[in-house]
Write an enzyme that holds these catalytic residues in place. Structure first.
Site, PDB file in Angstrom:
ATOM      1  N   GLU A   1       7.434   3.064  -4.834  1.00 12.19           N
ATOM      2  CA  GLU A   1       6.211   3.214  -4.060  1.00 12.19           C
ATOM      3  C   GLU A   1       6.323   2.667  -2.655  1.00 12.19           C
ATOM      4  O   GLU A   1       5.575   3.050  -1.782  1.00 12.19           O
ATOM      5  CB  GLU A   1       5.055   2.526  -4.791  1.00 12.19           C
ATOM      6  CG  GLU A   1       3.703   2.848  -4.227  1.00 12.19           C
ATOM      7  CD  GLU A   1       2.576   2.355  -5.095  1.00 12.19           C
ATOM      8  OE1 GLU A   1       1.415   2.615  -4.744  1.00 12.19           O
ATOM      9  OE2 GLU A   1       2.837   1.702  -6.126  1.00 12.19           O
TER      10      GLU A   1
ATOM     11  N   GLY B   1      -3.005   8.735 -12.006  1.00 11.64           N
ATOM     12  CA  GLY B   1      -3.953   8.273 -13.015  1.00 11.64           C
ATOM     13  C   GLY B   1      -3.431   7.060 -13.763  1.00 11.64           C
ATOM     14  O   GLY B   1      -2.958   7.181 -14.894  1.00 11.64           O
TER      15      GLY B   1
ATOM     16  N   SER C   1      -6.928   7.738  -5.793  1.00  5.69           N
ATOM     17  CA  SER C   1      -6.915   8.262  -4.428  1.00  5.69           C
ATOM     18  C   SER C   1      -6.669   9.765  -4.424  1.00  5.69           C
ATOM     19  O   SER C   1      -5.815  10.271  -5.162  1.00  5.69           O
ATOM     20  CB  SER C   1      -5.824   7.569  -3.603  1.00  5.69           C
ATOM     21  OG  SER C   1      -6.017   6.176  -3.579  1.00  5.69           O
TER      22      SER C   1
END
Length: 399
Positions: A253, A135, A171
């Site tokens: 990431e 989020g 997602s």
């Protein structure tokens, strides 16, 4: 540099291939090749069960900085993780639905979380039982993450934060059990100050609402998420330190996941090459573009291998994103270019799987979905600004 793998890595490759081959049976065999960017709607139930199968095999959490087997997982070196990822992609194992929890949230909890938070969430993620979504982005605060307006106010009755606001482009929110949320906990704060990194359960009827965003490819893997006083069960890194934690997470990431992604890219490129060969109308311009795509993909692989150990390098993730975002979008353009006018029609004999979702075949969906590759996950403009400001030391862009 030597990009070859050692004897131990090749032994692991054989074990990984044997395990995957032995477990990709029954419903898991039917789910092979399903899922992934642009196809997250496919085979969700089987892929969620597959996460638990991976957990039972100890294949989740291979790169976590914890003692080997602390949560039932196999601790692998960087090259070992690459080997596993290559075999996983080569055998077209189901697209992961737990990768956000495993690769983003878990390393962040290990770096910034309390022992209680680690003990609560890491075992469940390692077992494949707890799925997460991220989020971060909001309307008006996507690439400019410091502009988030979602707030969290502590309830005087129990002292727990209550989250209110809207997140977008989330997602897998439709399937997630939890969401880590960047929210403003200090009233009147601005930009990077007064933010906190919160853990929020998704199963809060009336307090958390998920609305799918239908894309032009026909799928809806991204979502809007609305929080209306949703209870946050924990704050990671301490209240007010959300920006530090959020940036630490983003640095995690890319890496091995980039190499996994490139294996999928290679399979897509192979399909496009076969379509070109089957067209029976050689075009030297298209052939040159295909060769260039192949060469660029090889270069991306070598760059990803070269930067695997570059932890903390602020430029490496941005360079990787710039490379693959543009490459994949160009591949989508090639996928329809090699078919000419036929690409504007409905599904044809070149499609590899049926039934065709939303009236599109694989190549048409590839073209439409990849239009977003240079935007989501940090737009090209933002990646270039990061490289310019944080790596090259150039003046910041005027605001």
């Amino acid at each position: 540099m030597d990009f070859s793998f050692g004897a131990g890595d090749e032994e692991l490759r054989a074990r990984a291939r044997a395990w995957l081959t032995g477990h990709l049976v029954g419903p898991y065999a039917d789910a092979r090749g399903l899922g992934g960017p642009g196809s997250e709607h496919e085979g969700v139930a089987a892929r969620r069960d597959w996460e638990r199968e991976l957990g039972r095999g100890g294949w989740i959490g291979q790169g976590w900085e914890v003692p080997d087997g602390a949560y039932g997982q196999r601790r692998l070196s960087l090259t070992g993780q690459v080997v596993w990822a290559e075999e996983y992609a080569a055998l077209r194992a189901p697209g992961r639905v737990g990768h956000i929890g495993e690769n983003l949230l878990a390393p962040t909890l290990i770096a910034y979380g309390t022992p209680e938070q680690q003990g609560r969430h890491l075992p469940a993620i390692a077992r494949g039982e707890e799925l997460w979504c991220q989020g971060y982005s909001e309307p008006g605060a996507g690439s400019d993450l410091a502009g988030v307006r979602t707030t969290a106010v502590r309830d005087p009755a129990d002292g727990l934060p209550r989250v209110t606001g809207q997140k977008i482009w989330t997602s897998l929110a439709q399937d997630a059990d939890w969401c880590f949320v960047l929210a403003r906990t200090e009233p009147g704060s601005r930009r990077h100050h007064g933010l906190s990194f919160l853990l929020v359960r998704m199963d809060q009827p009336g307090r958390v609402e998920v609305r799918p965003i239908r894309q032009m490819s026909g799928t809806a893997e991204f979502n809007e998420v609305f929080f209306d006083g949703a209870v946050a069960d924990g704050t990671v890194g301490g209240e007010g330190n959300g920006w530090t934690v959020a940036m630490g997470l983003l640095a995690l990431e890319r890496g091995v996941s980039t190499l996994v992604q490139q294996i999928g890219f290679a399979a897509e490129l192979e399909r496009v090459v076969h379509a070109y060969a089957a067209s029976g109308a050689p075009d030297p311009v298209l052939r040159d573009r295909l060769v260039r795509q192949w060469a660029e993909l090889r270069t991306m692989r070598w760059n990803a291998l070269r930067t695997l150990g570059a932890a903390g390098d602020p430029g490496a993730p941005s360079v990787a994103k710039l490379l693959w975002g543009g490459w994949h979008r160009r591949l989508g353009e090639l996928a329809v270019a090699v078919r000419g006018a036929a690409a504007t029609a409905g599904p044809g004999p070149w499609a590899h799987e049926a039934p065709y979702e939303h009236g599109l075949d694989e190549e048409q969906r590839l073209f439409l979905f990849t239009r977003a590759d240079t935007i989501y996950g940090g737009s090209d403009e933002i990646q270039r600004n990061i490289i310019a400001e944080r790596v090259l030391g150039l003046p910041k862009e005027p605001r």
